[in-house]
Design a protein around this motif. Structure first.
Motif, PDB file in Angstrom:
ATOM      1  N   VAL A  88      10.786  -1.822   0.928  1.00 53.90           N
ATOM      2  CA  VAL A  88      10.105  -2.982   1.506  1.00 53.90           C
ATOM      3  C   VAL A  88       8.629  -2.990   1.096  1.00 53.90           C
ATOM      4  O   VAL A  88       8.086  -4.031   0.730  1.00 53.90           O
ATOM      5  CB  VAL A  88      10.271  -3.017   3.041  1.00 53.90           C
ATOM      6  N   VAL A  89       7.985  -1.835   1.136  1.00 54.09           N
ATOM      7  CA  VAL A  89       6.578  -1.757   0.739  1.00 54.09           C
ATOM      8  C   VAL A  89       6.425  -2.131  -0.732  1.00 54.09           C
ATOM      9  O   VAL A  89       5.508  -2.873  -1.105  1.00 54.09           O
ATOM     10  CB  VAL A  89       5.992  -0.354   1.024  1.00 54.09           C
ATOM     11  N   ALA A  90       7.337  -1.664  -1.570  1.00 52.53           N
ATOM     12  CA  ALA A  90       7.234  -1.892  -3.018  1.00 52.53           C
ATOM     13  C   ALA A  90       7.548  -3.323  -3.421  1.00 52.53           C
ATOM     14  O   ALA A  90       6.895  -3.865  -4.311  1.00 52.53           O
ATOM     15  CB  ALA A  90       8.158  -0.935  -3.768  1.00 52.53           C
ATOM     16  N   VAL A  91       8.535  -3.949  -2.794  1.00 52.60           N
ATOM     17  CA  VAL A  91       8.995  -5.248  -3.286  1.00 52.60           C
ATOM     18  C   VAL A  91       8.482  -6.434  -2.490  1.00 52.60           C
ATOM     19  O   VAL A  91       8.691  -7.571  -2.900  1.00 52.60           O
ATOM     20  CB  VAL A  91      10.539  -5.335  -3.384  1.00 52.60           C
ATOM     21  N   ASN A  92       7.827  -6.212  -1.363  1.00 49.76           N
ATOM     22  CA  ASN A  92       7.337  -7.337  -0.583  1.00 49.76           C
ATOM     23  C   ASN A  92       6.427  -8.194  -1.449  1.00 49.76           C
ATOM     24  O   ASN A  92       5.416  -7.715  -1.952  1.00 49.76           O
ATOM     25  CB  ASN A  92       6.595  -6.842   0.671  1.00 49.76           C
ATOM     26  N   ASN A  93       6.797  -9.453  -1.634  1.00 51.61           N
ATOM     27  CA  ASN A  93       6.062 -10.318  -2.566  1.00 51.61           C
ATOM     28  C   ASN A  93       4.629 -10.589  -2.121  1.00 51.61           C
ATOM     29  O   ASN A  93       3.795 -10.976  -2.920  1.00 51.61           O
ATOM     30  CB  ASN A  93       6.816 -11.629  -2.796  1.00 51.61           C
ATOM     31  N   LYS A  94       4.335 -10.371  -0.867  1.00 48.55           N
ATOM     32  CA  LYS A  94       2.967 -10.586  -0.381  1.00 48.55           C
ATOM     33  C   LYS A  94       2.209  -9.269  -0.252  1.00 48.55           C
ATOM     34  O   LYS A  94       1.062  -9.266   0.173  1.00 48.55           O
ATOM     35  CB  LYS A  94       3.003 -11.309   0.959  1.00 48.55           C
ATOM     36  N   LYS A  95       2.841  -8.163  -0.600  1.00 48.67           N
ATOM     37  CA  LYS A  95       2.207  -6.833  -0.522  1.00 48.67           C
ATOM     38  C   LYS A  95       1.551  -6.645   0.838  1.00 48.67           C
ATOM     39  O   LYS A  95       0.398  -6.245   0.939  1.00 48.67           O
ATOM     40  CB  LYS A  95       1.203  -6.629  -1.666  1.00 48.67           C
ATOM     41  N   ARG A  96       2.310  -6.934   1.888  1.00 53.82           N
ATOM     42  CA  ARG A  96       1.780  -6.894   3.249  1.00 53.82           C
ATOM     43  C   ARG A  96       1.455  -5.497   3.748  1.00 53.82           C
ATOM     44  O   ARG A  96       0.698  -5.336   4.685  1.00 53.82           O
ATOM     45  CB  ARG A  96       2.793  -7.514   4.212  1.00 53.82           C
ATOM     46  N   PHE A  97       2.063  -4.471   3.147  1.00 51.70           N
ATOM     47  CA  PHE A  97       1.926  -3.113   3.654  1.00 51.70           C
ATOM     48  C   PHE A  97       1.445  -2.181   2.558  1.00 51.70           C
ATOM     49  O   PHE A  97       1.703  -2.403   1.383  1.00 51.70           O
ATOM     50  CB  PHE A  97       3.264  -2.620   4.210  1.00 51.70           C
ATOM     51  N   ALA A  98       0.756  -1.124   2.987  1.00 44.50           N
ATOM     52  CA  ALA A  98       0.243  -0.147   2.024  1.00 44.50           C
ATOM     53  C   ALA A  98       0.423   1.250   2.592  1.00 44.50           C
ATOM     54  O   ALA A  98       0.319   1.460   3.807  1.00 44.50           O
ATOM     55  CB  ALA A  98      -1.236  -0.410   1.748  1.00 44.50           C
ATOM     56  N   TYR A  99       0.675   2.183   1.696  1.00 45.19           N
ATOM     57  CA  TYR A  99       0.712   3.596   2.060  1.00 45.19           C
ATOM     58  C   TYR A  99      -0.658   4.208   1.816  1.00 45.19           C
ATOM     59  O   TYR A  99      -1.393   3.777   0.919  1.00 45.19           O
ATOM     60  CB  TYR A  99       1.724   4.352   1.195  1.00 45.19           C
ATOM     61  N   SER A 100      -0.964   5.255   2.568  1.00 50.02           N
ATOM     62  CA  SER A 100      -2.160   6.053   2.302  1.00 50.02           C
ATOM     63  C   SER A 100      -1.973   6.727   0.939  1.00 50.02           C
ATOM     64  O   SER A 100      -0.861   6.764   0.398  1.00 50.02           O
ATOM     65  CB  SER A 100      -2.340   7.111   3.394  1.00 50.02           C
ATOM     66  N   GLU A 101      -3.048   7.237   0.391  1.00 47.51           N
ATOM     67  CA  GLU A 101      -2.984   7.849  -0.940  1.00 47.51           C
ATOM     68  C   GLU A 101      -1.917   8.922  -1.039  1.00 47.51           C
ATOM     69  O   GLU A 101      -1.255   9.053  -2.063  1.00 47.51           O
ATOM     70  CB  GLU A 101      -4.350   8.408  -1.336  1.00 47.51           C
ATOM     71  N   ASP A 102      -1.743   9.700   0.014  1.00 50.91           N
ATOM     72  CA  ASP A 102      -0.746  10.774  -0.030  1.00 50.91           C
ATOM     73  C   ASP A 102       0.630  10.318   0.448  1.00 50.91           C
ATOM     74  O   ASP A 102       1.573  11.107   0.480  1.00 50.91           O
ATOM     75  CB  ASP A 102      -1.217  11.997   0.761  1.00 50.91           C
ATOM     76  N   GLY A 103       0.759   9.041   0.838  1.00 51.82           N
ATOM     77  CA  GLY A 103       2.055   8.502   1.247  1.00 51.82           C
ATOM     78  C   GLY A 103       2.503   8.906   2.635  1.00 51.82           C
ATOM     79  O   GLY A 103       3.619   8.581   3.037  1.00 51.82           O
ATOM     80  N   SER A 104       1.645   9.560   3.390  1.00 58.30           N
ATOM     81  CA  SER A 104       2.061  10.042   4.703  1.00 58.30           C
ATOM     82  C   SER A 104       1.838   9.028   5.826  1.00 58.30           C
ATOM     83  O   SER A 104       2.352   9.200   6.929  1.00 58.30           O
ATOM     84  CB  SER A 104       1.325  11.336   5.044  1.00 58.30           C
ATOM     85  N   ALA A 105       1.062   7.985   5.557  1.00 55.49           N
ATOM     86  CA  ALA A 105       0.756   6.971   6.576  1.00 55.49           C
ATOM     87  C   ALA A 105       0.935   5.582   5.977  1.00 55.49           C
ATOM     88  O   ALA A 105       0.914   5.398   4.758  1.00 55.49           O
ATOM     89  CB  ALA A 105      -0.674   7.153   7.097  1.00 55.49           C
ATOM     90  N   ILE A 106       1.106   4.602   6.854  1.00 57.63           N
ATOM     91  CA  ILE A 106       1.320   3.221   6.444  1.00 57.63           C
ATOM     92  C   ILE A 106       0.481   2.312   7.340  1.00 57.63           C
ATOM     93  O   ILE A 106       0.184   2.653   8.486  1.00 57.63           O
ATOM     94  CB  ILE A 106       2.826   2.845   6.534  1.00 57.63           C
TER      95      ILE A 106
END
Length: 183
Positions: free
Chosen positions: A58-76
């Motif tokens: 969902v994070v990768a394909v959401n066309n509006k890029k609504r969500f982001a992971y922290s640099e280490d991927g541990s938080a959203i």
């Protein structure tokens, strides 16, 4: 994952990460982040089971890029659009000369009288292109695209920031800096 499930997960994440983290018993930090495992566990306790692979999708394909992971991927976190108080830590940026806002005809009288206000959100959302503004306006009916004289607003001291997904944010747009795009 099928599109229907992806959309359902995206809507759930938007509600929880932008507006109502308490609904699943989580707290966002001051910048809007929550540990991924905390989110997934809390969602599961409330009956919405999402795997990390599904979340990644969902994070990768959401066309509006609504969500982001922290640099280490541990938080959203949500990239913007919060009604709960967060500080995304976005630096001030110089906007393009003109930005756009999508709305519907039903709101035009109030907008041209009062300007653009954040309403229930923390910021007014603007886009750098008309296509995005049309999509935004279409969510609520027949779209109308407004132009924003961002250069004049910036020169007058209004601060602009740009979110991770390219949405321009500002506190308000006075009516004198608005126009209607001829379509």
């Amino acid at each position: 994952m099928d599109e229907k499930r992806s959309v359902r997960i995206s809507k759930t994440l938007s509600r929880v990460l932008r507006h109502d983290p308490a609904s699943i018993g989580i707290t966002l930090d001051e910048a809007g982040w929550v540990p991924v495992q905390t989110l997934l566990t809390a969602l599961g306790r409330k009956g919405t089971r999402i795997t990390r692979d599904e979340l990644d999708h969902v994070v990768a394909v959401n066309n509006k890029k609504r969500f982001a992971y922290s640099e280490d991927g541990s938080a959203i976190r949500a990239s913007q659009g919060h009604s709960v108080a967060v500080d995304l830590g976005l630096a001030a940026a110089v906007p393009p000369a003109v930005l756009y806002h999508g709305t519907t005809g039903a709101h035009l009288d109030a907008i041209f009288r009062e300007g653009l206000r954040p309403m229930s959100r923390q910021d007014v959302h603007l886009s750098a292109d008309t296509e995005t503004a049309v999509r935004v306006g279409s969510r609520h009916g027949r779209p109308v695209v407004l132009t924003v004289d961002a250069a004049a607003l910036h020169a007058a001291g209004h601060e602009f920031r740009i979110s991770a997904n390219g949405v321009w944010l500002t506190d308000a747009v006075p009516p004198g800096h608005l126009g209607r795009l001829a379509r």
